[in-house]
Write an enzyme that holds these catalytic residues in place. Sequence first.
Site, PDB file in Angstrom:
ATOM      1  N   ASP A 450       0.827  -1.202   0.000  1.00  0.00           N
ATOM      2  CA  ASP A 450       0.000   0.000   0.000  1.00  0.00           C
ATOM      3  C   ASP A 450       0.869   1.264   0.000  1.00  0.00           C
ATOM      4  O   ASP A 450       2.081   1.212   0.277  1.00  0.00           O
ATOM      5  CB  ASP A 450      -0.896  -0.031   1.251  1.00  0.00           C
ATOM      6  CG  ASP A 450      -2.251   0.615   1.017  1.00  0.00           C
ATOM      7  OD1 ASP A 450      -2.355   1.467   0.128  1.00  0.00           O
ATOM      8  OD2 ASP A 450      -3.199   0.267   1.739  1.00  0.00           O
ATOM      9  N   ASP A 515     -10.958   1.921  -3.152  1.00  0.00           N
ATOM     10  CA  ASP A 515     -11.445   1.612  -1.808  1.00  0.00           C
ATOM     11  C   ASP A 515     -12.963   1.548  -1.769  1.00  0.00           C
ATOM     12  O   ASP A 515     -13.538   1.157  -0.761  1.00  0.00           O
ATOM     13  CB  ASP A 515     -10.952   2.664  -0.804  1.00  0.00           C
ATOM     14  CG  ASP A 515      -9.576   2.314  -0.252  1.00  0.00           C
ATOM     15  OD1 ASP A 515      -9.086   1.208  -0.541  1.00  0.00           O
ATOM     16  OD2 ASP A 515      -8.995   3.152   0.465  1.00  0.00           O
TER      17      ASP A 515
HETATM   18  C1  GLA Z   1      -5.767   1.890   2.237  1.00  0.00           C
HETATM   19  C2  GLA Z   1      -6.207   0.741   1.372  1.00  0.00           C
HETATM   20  C3  GLA Z   1      -7.275  -0.053   2.099  1.00  0.00           C
HETATM   21  C4  GLA Z   1      -6.711  -0.548   3.396  1.00  0.00           C
HETATM   22  C5  GLA Z   1      -6.214   0.627   4.218  1.00  0.00           C
HETATM   23  C6  GLA Z   1      -5.495   0.168   5.461  1.00  0.00           C
HETATM   24  O1  GLA Z   1      -6.778   2.829   2.366  1.00  0.00           O
HETATM   25  O2  GLA Z   1      -6.667   1.193   0.138  1.00  0.00           O
HETATM   26  O3  GLA Z   1      -7.713  -1.126   1.299  1.00  0.00           O
HETATM   27  O4  GLA Z   1      -5.683  -1.454   3.150  1.00  0.00           O
HETATM   28  O5  GLA Z   1      -5.321   1.434   3.486  1.00  0.00           O
HETATM   29  O6  GLA Z   1      -5.004   1.200   6.185  1.00  0.00           O
END
Ligand code: GLA
Length: 711
Positions: A450, A515
């Site tokens: 990420d 997301d």
């Molecule tokens: C980001 C990712 C999510 C999740 C969060 C965790 O927003 O896109 O899918 O993994 O971080 O903090």
Amino acid sequence: MNQVPNFVHIKSPKISLVIDCRRNTPVVHYFGKILSSATNDDMLAELHVRQEPKCALVHEVPLSLSPCLGNGFTGHPGISLSDQGVAWSVGAELVDIEQIDSNSATFISVDEVRNIKISHSLTFDSSNVLKASTTIQNLGSTDLTVNDCAAPTFAVPDHITKIMSFEGRWSYEFQTTSIDLFLGAYTRENRKGKTSHDNFPGVVLHTPHTTEDQGECYGFHLAWSGNHRTRVELLPEQRTYAQMSELLGSGEIVLGKDESYSSPVLYVSYSSEGLNQLSQQFHDYVRKEILNPQFHSLPRPVHYNTWEGIYFDHDTDTLKQLASIVADVGAERFVLDDGWFKGRRTDRAGLGDWIVDKDVYPDGLQPLIDHVTGLGLGFGIWFEPEMVNPDSDLFRQHPDWVLSTLGNPQIDFRHQLVLDLTRKEVCDYLFNQISDILTEYPQIEYIKWDMNRDINHTGDQHGVSGIHKQTLAVYALIDRVKERHPAVEIESCSSGGARIDYGVLQHTDRVWTSDSNDALDRLSIQRGASFFIPSNLLGSHVGPRDCHITRRIMPIDMRISTAMFCHMGMEMDPRELTEEEKQALRDGTDIYKKNRHLIHNGDLYRYDSDGQNINFGIVAKDKSEALFAYNSIIETRRTQPPIFRYKGLLADAIYELKMIWPTKLNEYSPSLLNIIDGKHYSGEALMQFGMQLPIVCPQSGLVFKLTKTTI
Ligand code: GLA
């Protein structure tokens, strides 16, 4: 040295590219539908002779692959340099062409006054996608600063008057907008330090009449996960060009003697048969040339991701319980998201300390991993390597390891700062931390990698803007992890879809598209992403009943049919599932598993959207089977929904038609669904005559399967 010819032809099965070299600089002369042997160079030369306009240049300055100030170009230069002397007015002359086959050529130009060499490399692939890059080399002994070095500039024919962009925001990426070309420049610049949610580095140029299924279009995508610029400009003399480059920071690239800089690769394709064909070409290219065959040849397992299920509320017993439920409803891989490492009880602390939190996991991750793998699921884990929370052991020990700019306060963004990966010791630290976890738990087969903030202060340890080196360092770190742990697949995530591009895809195996698990938003996000990215790479999860981002409440059937057309997964607290929802997940994942070879290898056919529906189909390359999805978004304006005309089938073949999703449909009144199911129809009847769609409630997705029969 070869003698430079007047024209150079390169081609793919469907596209011809003719480069005009008559004025000692390479220019895109023709780029379009493949030319037959009936056309020769003289014809192309004579038909484009232009006269001297009033109060204008006697001869237009060539719109070359790198049009420059030194050539007299007054649009945006393809190359901008500075040194203590006259590098600013670079204007190179074509001196050599290397061409070993009909698919590729390299054009070498030299500015002898300024000691600068410029190479343009153009290579077609059999999928009709061209790779194009520009390399600049300093042949002199004075340092040369590269302010801009665009990938090759493409002259675009003047009937191409529409610009389709891909833009959005967090949780609503890849929205498409088409605007008219105008006199002047359309420019998108991204300085977020990552590919970004808002400015995907891609653009489609098309005619006003181009649709999904007909008309001409050109797609351009810059394979780069840092800062970038897209420019489409209509010049007063009615010439248009597309130009894409890495957006370099001040003083970021300084070339000493013989050193060189290469632009990111620009991927370009052309279709004379609409946008679907353009996307199919890009998809074929990515599947064939970019994806790691080691993983691409395997079925993509159904994921369960813990994030929207439990967020930071980790506890081994709870996680085991979740794993047992999701295994029962079809999951094949369990991905432990954010929250497993030291001090990470909220998003305020812990980033940088990549060791298992003993307060939460007193016996480490092994008990959970054993439980998960004992259920037959693979195990994956989340990292955000490039970031550090000020509240972390790492930051307390090395407060100077972050990107920053002298005297300017850091900007708050999710309580985290960006590590300076241009420092070798930072990359070594991160590599060791990640590798230690993978070594301690060899069952880990998957990393969700990420990157959750913009990079506002880009200064490295020397006080120089460092996004170019930082981006390369991220790629190198991923490669290093993969080299040590070759069986581990890596997903590129950046708050959803802020790092999706062909650059990062050369190092990773899947992307987290967005997301947003809101099925309606997802349909439009996935539609936009599908212009360049094939379905097998796009992670899509069945989210919670009430979407955590939009709070929209969505039927499980719709959530499932939206996720099954990408790399399917689920992401909710499965303890909340009703028995009916569990059964729907079993049925839905079963359909995905039976059809994923088709979904992930077939040709995508989108439908032009009327705002009421987002429909598409996937047809096997050999036309033996297909899936089509009709997704009702809002109520139709008429009493009946429209006729659905299938696409991409063999006209004279007979197909068995079945509605495979949802498994149960409550209808207003009996529809044709009661008549057609399992019956046989010719491809031409399905495509030319079409099928009356049944009336369904908004937020419904119907999936039809067609199987070619031998009858
Ligand atoms: C980001 C990712 C999510 C999740 C969060 C965790 O927003 O896109 O899918 O993994 O971080 O903090």
